[in-house]
Design a protein around this motif. Sequence first.
Motif, PDB file in Angstrom:
ATOM      1  N   ARG A  82      71.513 -10.636  17.505  1.00  0.00           N
ATOM      2  CA  ARG A  82      71.906 -11.608  16.483  1.00  0.00           C
ATOM      3  C   ARG A  82      70.734 -12.526  16.165  1.00  0.00           C
ATOM      4  O   ARG A  82      70.461 -12.811  14.991  1.00  0.00           O
ATOM      5  CB  ARG A  82      73.069 -12.450  17.003  1.00  0.00           C
ATOM      6  N   LEU A  83      70.028 -13.005  17.206  1.00  0.00           N
ATOM      7  CA  LEU A  83      68.884 -13.870  16.969  1.00  0.00           C
ATOM      8  C   LEU A  83      67.815 -13.131  16.186  1.00  0.00           C
ATOM      9  O   LEU A  83      67.227 -13.665  15.256  1.00  0.00           O
ATOM     10  CB  LEU A  83      68.307 -14.359  18.303  1.00  0.00           C
ATOM     11  N   GLY A  84      67.578 -11.859  16.556  1.00  0.00           N
ATOM     12  CA  GLY A  84      66.546 -11.095  15.854  1.00  0.00           C
ATOM     13  C   GLY A  84      66.917 -10.833  14.412  1.00  0.00           C
ATOM     14  O   GLY A  84      66.068 -10.835  13.533  1.00  0.00           O
ATOM     15  N   ALA A  85      68.219 -10.618  14.147  1.00  0.00           N
ATOM     16  CA  ALA A  85      68.632 -10.318  12.783  1.00  0.00           C
ATOM     17  C   ALA A  85      68.420 -11.524  11.880  1.00  0.00           C
ATOM     18  O   ALA A  85      68.054 -11.378  10.718  1.00  0.00           O
ATOM     19  CB  ALA A  85      70.102  -9.903  12.758  1.00  0.00           C
ATOM     20  N   ARG A  86      68.658 -12.732  12.405  1.00  0.00           N
ATOM     21  CA  ARG A  86      68.515 -13.885  11.536  1.00  0.00           C
ATOM     22  C   ARG A  86      67.094 -14.421  11.513  1.00  0.00           C
ATOM     23  O   ARG A  86      66.618 -14.869  10.478  1.00  0.00           O
ATOM     24  CB  ARG A  86      69.457 -14.985  12.011  1.00  0.00           C
ATOM     25  N   LEU A  87      66.402 -14.420  12.652  1.00  0.00           N
ATOM     26  CA  LEU A  87      65.094 -15.069  12.706  1.00  0.00           C
ATOM     27  C   LEU A  87      63.949 -14.095  12.485  1.00  0.00           C
ATOM     28  O   LEU A  87      62.821 -14.522  12.330  1.00  0.00           O
ATOM     29  CB  LEU A  87      64.902 -15.741  14.074  1.00  0.00           C
ATOM     30  N   GLY A  88      64.227 -12.799  12.530  1.00  0.00           N
ATOM     31  CA  GLY A  88      63.135 -11.837  12.430  1.00  0.00           C
ATOM     32  C   GLY A  88      62.948 -11.137  13.757  1.00  0.00           C
ATOM     33  O   GLY A  88      63.135 -11.716  14.812  1.00  0.00           O
ATOM     34  N   GLU A  89      62.566  -9.858  13.684  1.00  0.00           N
ATOM     35  CA  GLU A  89      62.477  -9.080  14.910  1.00  0.00           C
ATOM     36  C   GLU A  89      61.435  -9.639  15.855  1.00  0.00           C
ATOM     37  O   GLU A  89      61.573  -9.581  17.067  1.00  0.00           O
ATOM     38  CB  GLU A  89      62.087  -7.627  14.581  1.00  0.00           C
ATOM     39  N   ASP A  90      60.329 -10.198  15.287  1.00  0.00           N
ATOM     40  CA  ASP A  90      59.245 -10.647  16.167  1.00  0.00           C
ATOM     41  C   ASP A  90      59.460 -12.061  16.675  1.00  0.00           C
ATOM     42  O   ASP A  90      58.616 -12.596  17.374  1.00  0.00           O
ATOM     43  CB  ASP A  90      57.913 -10.563  15.424  1.00  0.00           C
ATOM     44  N   ALA A  91      60.578 -12.675  16.334  1.00  0.00           N
ATOM     45  CA  ALA A  91      60.805 -14.043  16.790  1.00  0.00           C
ATOM     46  C   ALA A  91      61.453 -14.085  18.154  1.00  0.00           C
ATOM     47  O   ALA A  91      61.546 -15.149  18.752  1.00  0.00           O
ATOM     48  CB  ALA A  91      61.698 -14.779  15.788  1.00  0.00           C
ATOM     49  N   VAL A  92      61.917 -12.952  18.644  1.00  0.00           N
ATOM     50  CA  VAL A  92      62.606 -12.930  19.934  1.00  0.00           C
ATOM     51  C   VAL A  92      61.812 -11.999  20.839  1.00  0.00           C
ATOM     52  O   VAL A  92      61.700 -10.815  20.574  1.00  0.00           O
ATOM     53  CB  VAL A  92      64.046 -12.408  19.781  1.00  0.00           C
ATOM     54  N   THR A  93      61.218 -12.540  21.879  1.00  0.00           N
ATOM     55  CA  THR A  93      60.382 -11.716  22.761  1.00  0.00           C
ATOM     56  C   THR A  93      60.643 -12.074  24.208  1.00  0.00           C
ATOM     57  O   THR A  93      61.292 -13.074  24.512  1.00  0.00           O
ATOM     58  CB  THR A  93      58.885 -11.955  22.498  1.00  0.00           C
ATOM     59  N   GLY A  94      60.110 -11.251  25.079  1.00  0.00           N
ATOM     60  CA  GLY A  94      60.096 -11.586  26.498  1.00  0.00           C
ATOM     61  C   GLY A  94      58.679 -11.991  26.875  1.00  0.00           C
ATOM     62  O   GLY A  94      57.791 -12.084  26.035  1.00  0.00           O
ATOM     63  N   LEU A  95      58.466 -12.220  28.147  1.00  0.00           N
ATOM     64  CA  LEU A  95      57.165 -12.711  28.601  1.00  0.00           C
ATOM     65  C   LEU A  95      56.752 -11.910  29.808  1.00  0.00           C
ATOM     66  O   LEU A  95      57.589 -11.557  30.642  1.00  0.00           O
ATOM     67  CB  LEU A  95      57.307 -14.186  28.979  1.00  0.00           C
ATOM     68  N   SER A  96      55.475 -11.600  29.911  1.00  0.00           N
ATOM     69  CA  SER A  96      55.016 -10.936  31.126  1.00  0.00           C
ATOM     70  C   SER A  96      53.564 -11.318  31.368  1.00  0.00           C
ATOM     71  O   SER A  96      52.875 -11.824  30.490  1.00  0.00           O
ATOM     72  CB  SER A  96      55.158  -9.427  31.004  1.00  0.00           C
ATOM     73  N   THR A  97      53.112 -11.048  32.578  1.00  0.00           N
ATOM     74  CA  THR A  97      51.718 -11.345  32.906  1.00  0.00           C
ATOM     75  C   THR A  97      50.878 -10.105  32.678  1.00  0.00           C
ATOM     76  O   THR A  97      51.394  -8.995  32.554  1.00  0.00           O
ATOM     77  CB  THR A  97      51.593 -11.759  34.379  1.00  0.00           C
TER      78      THR A  97
END
Lengths: 264, 475
Positions: free
Chosen positions: B356-371
């Motif tokens: 839902r977040l990706g659909a409204r904000l854009g696919e690249d706006a929702v990410t995870g984090l890694s080292t």
Amino acid sequence: MSNAVDELLRESRIWRAGDNHDRGDCLPSGFAELDAALPGGGWPNGALTELLHANPGIGELQLVLPALARLSRTGRWIALVAPPQIPYAPALAAHGVDLSRLLLVHPRAGSDTLWALEQAMHSGSCAAVLAWPRRAGDKQLRRLQLAAETGRCWGLLFRDATAAQERSPAALRIALQGEVDTDTRVDLLKVQGGQPRQGLRLNLNNPRTRSLPVPASPEPATRQPESATRTRAPEASSARVRDGIGQMQLPLGPRRPRTLQPLP
Amino acid sequence: MLWLAVHLPDLPLEALGQDPAATEPVAISEGQSLVRVNRAAAGGGVQPGQTPSEARALLPALRLHPRQTDAEANALHHLADWAYQFSSQVSPQAPDGLLVETGGSQRLFGGHAVLHQRITQGLEALGYSHRTGAAPTPTAAWLLARADAREVITDPAALPDALGALPVAVLDLPPAQHQALTGLGLWSLGDCLALPRRDLARRFGAQLLLRIERALGERPDPRASHSPATRFHRYLELPDEAHDAQSLGFALQRLLRELAGLLRGLEGGAQELALDLHHRHQPPTELVIGLLRPARDPEHLLTLCQHRLDRTPLAAPVTALCLRVENILQLPPESVALLPDHEADTGAAHWQLAERLGARLGEDAVTGLSTAADHRPERAWRTTSEPATTAHPPFGERPFWLLANPEPLPVEHGRPCWHGPLRLECGPERIETGWWDGHDVSRDYYHARNPQGSRLWIFRERRGTGAWYLHGVFA
């Protein structure tokens, strides 16, 4: 006559001093002094917590990282919505946060930020949601509070210290003040179900690792006496390295490392 | 065996996207006569069988559309796909009906009344007006549906009485044969059944007798079973041009409900939806909506599509929609634990939140984090789309916040300043690496504190100018 008094006491607008909500749902913060001052012995789960500070870098995130690290291992997620800078992954990993449970959300517009916060808190799959709202009105905060209750989420809002004057429905409001030579000052401005408390000092802002100072002059560093207000357990000390010119000195005792002269 | 027959009398109108209950009079014409009219037109006196000029004389505001039999066949085909979720034996009855064998699956759905109600509710949600009838044989069920008898006959012995009451018009005979029957005084099926069978066959043809015997269950009545498609490709014309995303919601809901029916029948899920918006004079706009996990819940898919449409500006008014799902993936059924466990239930909710977040904000706006394994601090982290568990122990204490671009610090009296002169506390930590890709760094990092108490991570360039920069904040 007794009926009138009973009715009055039953009204929800009246709070009685003996009324202590026993909230079983609290998150231990990892700081014994803070837990002692909070009702339920920890952060309020299912509600908003506001952290107000005027300057960055005074330990505002160190305060919440132990609880976040524990939450990231329970199976639910931690969402960071619109962080002002890059959250640095090696630092988070070093503090024990499980990076595979971290969600970064970067909305473009301000209205999208509040919507994303509400969605994340409401969904029930996030154990904690961190936000840095630039402007948050009372009505919007109430909606977030409701969303946090529905989703059993710990909502954390980091705001500027000037927001202390505004009304807020958050269950816990904490003001942080950084000091140069002493521990960070923590004031509990509003505690739901408890008493406000001023003047707590927590060791939030000190270097954790052993530093590697290069001596400016060939003399060995003098050992400073241990300060009495230290609240963290002393780090595991290793054997003292033989002093010598060019050898690394490991400060084993002093809380405040010796200040250095900047290199020319 | 219990067959449910569904008769769709308004299929010519609905296949073209016209609503039979609309306020504007609309009629479908084939050749020189009208085939079907909607309620507004019927109220104005227009009836099927009239010529178009007659109809226009009666009602000047009438809109005429030519009949499109392939659109109707397509709609019927997709409806059969949709009905596959209720029964494994679905047989379309051309040109405007559907036969569903409900006896085999009625126990799963809780009885034939519940199952029939679900089917009729689903048909209403899809926008089809329908007449239903149920009987042990398919032909009898069809006759009951044509007569709109609304009866459910479960006992084969009751068939002759029930069918006897129906008029002969339900048999859909050619006009000459129909007139011959009525000329003899046979107005209902009961009258036909009262006559001797052999004479009936000799007078009116063996076909009529065969149909009656099949309806009564005396002869076998095999029906070809419809096999559902493995892709979903549905084109729906809009009755009026749509100028914004809100107006597309209704049509989109219909398409997604049909898709959900097919997916439920195949026990699968869709992971990628391709939505084409057709315009009058321009090539169609193509949108692709990807999901993190295969899903088939129509409400969730509708939310995602609407968010995506809100983000897309419409180049021109939309005349038709086309929804395509090329790959239908297996969706294993969820296994729930015996005892309610809050923590374990959050998996699906999390993916829905991320979608839902990706659909409204854009696919690249929702990410995870890694080292990442690199000594240079700006490269020691990256965003990921999948959760990653890589452990790279840092070598020194690292700040919580990293600045995207190191900020140069002014130097006063030999000390770097940031809202006040900085006091160096720990350091230096020398990082000198990265010669292999051209971005080599050679820096000395220090922990510093400013007069307000903020703790900072600054560095000094060893090569070149020896300038001071701020790279991170210890929060």
